[in-house]
Design a protein around this motif. Structure first.
Motif, mmCIF file in Angstrom:
data_model
loop_
_atom_site.group_PDB
_atom_site.id
_atom_site.type_symbol
_atom_site.label_atom_id
_atom_site.label_comp_id
_atom_site.label_asym_id
_atom_site.label_seq_id
_atom_site.Cartn_x
_atom_site.Cartn_y
_atom_site.Cartn_z
ATOM 1 N N SER A 186 1.346 -1.082 0.153
ATOM 2 C CA SER A 186 0.207 -0.010 0.402
ATOM 3 C C SER A 186 0.792 1.238 -0.286
ATOM 4 C CB SER A 186 -0.847 -0.212 1.135
ATOM 5 O OG SER A 186 -0.143 0.638 2.434
ATOM 6 N N ASN A 187 0.305 2.922 -0.187
ATOM 7 C CA ASN A 187 1.023 3.926 -0.020
ATOM 8 C C ASN A 187 1.954 3.516 1.182
ATOM 9 O OD1 ASN A 187 1.343 6.342 -0.950
ATOM 10 N ND2 ASN A 187 0.853 6.925 0.211
ATOM 11 N N HIS A 188 2.048 3.057 2.550
ATOM 12 C CA HIS A 188 2.657 3.160 3.698
ATOM 13 C C HIS A 188 2.743 1.644 4.497
ATOM 14 C CE1 HIS A 188 2.123 7.222 3.171
ATOM 15 N NE2 HIS A 188 3.255 7.307 3.517
ATOM 16 N N SER A 189 3.266 0.776 2.926
ATOM 17 C CA SER A 189 2.761 -0.771 3.920
ATOM 18 C C SER A 189 4.045 -1.136 2.593
ATOM 19 C CB SER A 189 1.983 -1.526 4.069
ATOM 20 O OG SER A 189 1.775 -3.070 4.328
ATOM 21 N N LEU A 190 5.031 -1.895 3.167
ATOM 22 C CA LEU A 190 6.200 -2.779 2.205
ATOM 23 C C LEU A 190 6.612 -4.495 2.624
ATOM 24 C CD1 LEU A 190 8.170 -1.644 0.271
ATOM 25 C CD2 LEU A 190 10.004 -1.870 2.741
ATOM 26 N N GLU A 191 6.506 -5.360 1.583
ATOM 27 C CA GLU A 191 7.164 -6.396 1.781
ATOM 28 C C GLU A 191 8.435 -6.810 1.301
ATOM 29 O OE1 GLU A 191 4.522 -10.072 1.111
ATOM 30 O OE2 GLU A 191 5.685 -9.098 -0.338
ATOM 31 N N ILE A 192 8.697 -7.228 2.218
ATOM 32 C CA ILE A 192 10.299 -7.693 1.630
ATOM 33 C C ILE A 192 10.754 -8.660 1.714
ATOM 34 C CG2 ILE A 192 13.191 -7.844 1.818
ATOM 35 C CD1 ILE A 192 12.966 -4.686 2.532
ATOM 36 N N LYS A 193 11.214 -9.581 0.862
ATOM 37 C CA LYS A 193 10.680 -11.678 1.054
ATOM 38 C C LYS A 193 12.240 -11.694 0.454
ATOM 39 C CE LYS A 193 6.252 -13.382 -0.725
ATOM 40 N NZ LYS A 193 5.520 -13.693 -1.032
ATOM 41 N N LEU A 194 13.007 -12.699 1.754
ATOM 42 C CA LEU A 194 14.286 -13.779 1.469
ATOM 43 C C LEU A 194 14.188 -14.824 0.519
ATOM 44 C CD1 LEU A 194 15.740 -12.014 4.731
ATOM 45 C CD2 LEU A 194 15.701 -10.906 2.799
ATOM 46 N N ASN A 195 15.148 -14.998 0.283
ATOM 47 C CA ASN A 195 15.262 -16.338 -0.657
ATOM 48 C C ASN A 195 15.671 -17.339 0.661
ATOM 49 O OD1 ASN A 195 18.412 -15.972 -1.308
ATOM 50 N ND2 ASN A 195 17.043 -15.650 -3.161
ATOM 51 N N LYS A 196 16.749 -16.656 1.377
ATOM 52 C CA LYS A 196 16.899 -17.906 2.570
ATOM 53 C C LYS A 196 17.042 -16.574 3.653
ATOM 54 C CE LYS A 196 22.097 -17.024 0.796
ATOM 55 N NZ LYS A 196 23.277 -17.510 0.337
ATOM 56 N N PRO A 197 17.317 -17.614 4.842
ATOM 57 C CA PRO A 197 17.233 -16.930 6.059
ATOM 58 C C PRO A 197 18.254 -16.034 6.633
ATOM 59 C CG PRO A 197 16.154 -18.909 6.656
ATOM 60 C CD PRO A 197 16.634 -18.723 5.239
ATOM 61 N N TYR A 198 18.101 -14.606 6.825
ATOM 62 C CA TYR A 198 19.996 -13.873 7.298
ATOM 63 C C TYR A 198 19.323 -13.811 8.762
ATOM 64 C CZ TYR A 198 22.933 -10.413 6.500
ATOM 65 O OH TYR A 198 23.939 -9.087 7.075
ATOM 66 N N ALA A 199 19.371 -14.402 9.569
ATOM 67 C CA ALA A 199 20.083 -13.622 11.331
ATOM 68 C C ALA A 199 20.013 -12.233 11.432
ATOM 69 C CB ALA A 199 21.322 -14.889 11.513
ATOM 70 N N PRO A 200 21.203 -11.200 10.865
ATOM 71 C CA PRO A 200 21.562 -10.125 11.261
ATOM 72 C C PRO A 200 20.666 -9.067 9.849
ATOM 73 C CG PRO A 200 23.706 -10.757 10.658
ATOM 74 C CD PRO A 200 22.286 -11.672 10.087
ATOM 75 N N PHE A 201 19.456 -9.042 9.909
ATOM 76 C CA PHE A 201 18.447 -8.710 8.350
ATOM 77 C C PHE A 201 18.514 -7.284 9.447
ATOM 78 C CE2 PHE A 201 14.448 -7.927 6.273
ATOM 79 C CZ PHE A 201 15.044 -7.027 5.271
ATOM 80 N N LEU A 202 17.346 -7.254 9.761
ATOM 81 C CA LEU A 202 17.565 -5.930 10.731
ATOM 82 C C LEU A 202 18.393 -5.325 11.329
ATOM 83 C CD1 LEU A 202 14.331 -6.411 12.792
ATOM 84 C CD2 LEU A 202 14.371 -5.386 10.699
ATOM 85 N N ASN A 203 19.703 -5.808 11.725
ATOM 86 C CA ASN A 203 20.970 -4.941 12.037
ATOM 87 C C ASN A 203 21.313 -4.469 10.638
ATOM 88 O OD1 ASN A 203 20.418 -7.168 13.499
ATOM 89 N ND2 ASN A 203 22.142 -5.757 14.924
ATOM 90 N N ALA A 204 21.532 -5.511 9.308
ATOM 91 C CA ALA A 204 21.762 -4.390 8.424
ATOM 92 C C ALA A 204 21.167 -3.277 7.457
ATOM 93 C CB ALA A 204 21.851 -5.320 7.128
ATOM 94 N N LEU A 205 20.107 -3.512 7.603
ATOM 95 C CA LEU A 205 19.129 -2.388 6.984
ATOM 96 C C LEU A 205 18.887 -0.730 8.058
ATOM 97 C CD1 LEU A 205 15.428 -3.786 6.583
ATOM 98 C CD2 LEU A 205 17.682 -3.488 4.967
ATOM 99 N N ALA A 206 20.019 -1.189 9.098
ATOM 100 C CA ALA A 206 20.331 -0.418 10.239
ATOM 101 C C ALA A 206 21.241 0.538 9.917
ATOM 102 C CB ALA A 206 19.960 -0.504 11.523
#
Length: 545
Positions: A170-190
């Motif tokens: 939606s205008n303010h909702s976002l989906e990110i799909k990974l093709n394998k798990p990544y433990a530090p994902f949120l850390n990386a986005l920061a």
């Protein structure tokens, strides 16, 4: 000008006392005192310019196309990320995304974005804008994929890597799909590399975006005089409240002593990358405040494992045995560093303190050289940057020390000095034989150090952050396993095993972990040094002196 190497052998008593106190607290926590401010002066003066003296200019103001700290020091004030770290805690908190959730398998992430935010150019921040940035970073065929995008390659394993899709729900909702798990994902986005830029600015400036940064942050670019000064001005429409000062200037002052002198005179407010020998001078100046950044780095010798004779393990081990790290710390770092046994700092979880490291033993080094087929040694080049880094506050003196150490075991190194921008380009291309380099962590996860420095994926010429160009299937397997599991006990075990493998292969020589020294005028309030060396400065203010 930095002191002569040998001058640190006779430390003044005052410095020795300070060092003793600091090392009593040297479990990598900052030594702080509350700044003494002139309470008679106003701390509410929002028309002032905060001036920061630093050794190097930024390489670019497009954070997506660099891994360079002096660039991030500026861009973190211009661009914002979906999530960020809470100050002093390392906990992930909302930023441009106000909330998020993930599927049980960790492959699908949905972010709810803040509403009512605008970029500096007046355009809307929304899910489409975030998608535009991700597609620019991850898709090699995207018309705006101009630049190295080294951090995307390093963190996400190539283009597109393991990010399967990014789409607006939606205008303010976002989906990110990974093709394998990544433990530090949120850390990386920061990480500051993933700051969200205005799509309209990207379209307008494209490959020149590095000169025209447009984000959502508390400051925007006013001017950039290369190798002299970058000036940011306050974003008065910032969604999270106006910054405390009107402008920030990042001023290039290459010499450590020159930065300190300008700080003492009051022509700058904060001085970064000072020499440890200046601690006493700062500590006893009634107008200055001493800061010690938490140690979160490693300085090392990168040997190009793809070049002869550094493709021979015996040669690499011989070089490890040739360096007296205790003497290096004493002679060059003024006893204000800790010898490194491995490539992550001791404060970081997963550190293996049981490693059997290479002791200083020049006789063993010479014997290994003979066994490797070099009874008479060989000639090589030793590269070094021309200005201070947090892991090497006196890089030229480190180079001289290493050169003399290698000479004792029959390796004759010619020192070559490059400015920082050229240096990074050349070592990323793998043009060096041996080079002095280091790494400061972006977040508190061993992946950020070890995957960056030793994954085969990161040894690609032009994109290399694995400056040793070390490649090992066994190491890669452990690195990938550690990324894909969320079991912290298992991850810790994997990283400890990985350090043992790397220690045996000896692709590089870990030298030191430093606690970078900096100082400010007492008029500076609200400044909190981070372990990464990168801080957003909207809450810093200036009192009258």
């Amino acid at each position: 000008m930095d002191r002569d190497n040998n001058s640190s052998l006779m430390l003044p008593a005052s410095i020795a006392i300070i060092i003793a106190v600091i090392f009593a607290l040297f479990n990598y926590a900052p030594v702080k005192k509350a700044p003494i401010v002139n309470t008679a002066g106003s701390t509410n003066n929002t028309n002032q310019r905060l001036i920061i003296g630093r050794a190097n200019d930024s390489v670019t103001l497009d954070p997506a196309s660099t891994t360079e700290m002096n660039s991030f020091k500026v861009t973190v004030n211009i661009f914002e990320t979906l999530v960020k770290y809470e100050k002093n805690e390392g906990r992930i908190i909302p930023c441009l995304a106000e909330s998020w959730n993930s599927s049980e398998d960790g492959l699908t992430w949905v972010f709810k974005l803040r509403e009512g935010i605008r970029f500096h150019d007046g355009t809307d921040f929304n899910a489409s804008a975030v998608c535009f940035n991700f597609h620019r970073w991850m898709d090699k065929d995207n018309p705006y994929h101009n630049g190295k995008f080294s951090y995307w390659n390093t963190v996400f394993g190539g283009f597109p890597g393991f990010v399967d899709s990014v789409k607006a729900l939606s205008n303010h909702s976002l989906e990110i799909k990974l093709n394998k798990p990544y433990a530090p994902f949120l850390n990386a986005l920061a990480m500051p590399a993933f700051g969200i830029a205005s799509p309209e600015a990207i379209k307008e400036h494209n490959e020149d975006l590095f000169k025209h940064p447009v984000g959502t942050g508390p400051f925007l670019l006013k001017s950039w005089e290369h190798n002299k000064s970058i000036i940011l001005e306050r974003n008065d429409k910032y969604w999270n409240g106006r910054a405390k000062v009107k402008e920030i200037e990042f001023r290039v002052i290459p010499g450590n002593k020159d930065r300190l002198e300008e700080l003492k005179q009051g022509s700058i407010h904060i001085a970064d990358y000072l020499s440890p020998v200046d601690i006493a001078e700062v500590k006893y100046d009634p107008n200055l405040h001493l800061y010690l950044r938490p140690s979160f780095n490693v300085g090392y010798i990168a040997m190009n494992n793809e070049r002869f004779p550094f493709n021979k393990r015996d040669v690499r081990v011989a070089i490890n045995h040739a360096i007296d790290k205790e003497k290096l710390v004493n002679d060059v770092f003024d006893n204000f560093a800790k010898p490194a046994a491995t490539y992550i700092p001791p404060s970081l979880w997963g550190y293996n303190n049981n490693l059997k490291t290479y002791e200083y033993d020049p006789d063993k080094s010479r014997k290994l050289m003979q066994e490797a087929g070099f009874p008479n040694g060989f000639k090589t080049t030793l590269w070094v940057m021309d200005a201070a880094r947090d892991y090497f506050p006196k890089p030229l003196q480190v180079a001289e020390f290493v050169k003399e150490s290698l000479k004792q075991v029959g390796i004759y190194a010619e020192i070559k000095v490059f400015n920082w921008d050229e240096y990074l380009t050349r070592i990323r291309n793998g043009e060096h034989e041996i080079a002095l380099i280091g790494w400061t962590g972006d977040y508190a996860d061993p992946d950020n150090f070890l995957y960056t420095m030793f994954a085969s994926e990161n040894a690609k010429p032009g994109f290399a952050a694995n400056y040793s160009l070390y490649k090992s299937k066994e190491a890669d397997q452990l690195l990938i396993q550690a990324r894909e599991t969320t079991n912290m006990v298992f991850r810790r075990s994997l990283y400890r095993s990985l350090q043992e493998i790397v220690n045996y292969e000896a692709p590089s020589v870990p030298l030191v972990h430093t606690m970078p020294v900096m100082a400010s005028r007492l008029s500076v309030r609200g400044y909190v040094p981070s372990m990464t060396g990168i801080e957003s400065l909207e809450n810093v203010e200036l009192a009258s002196e």
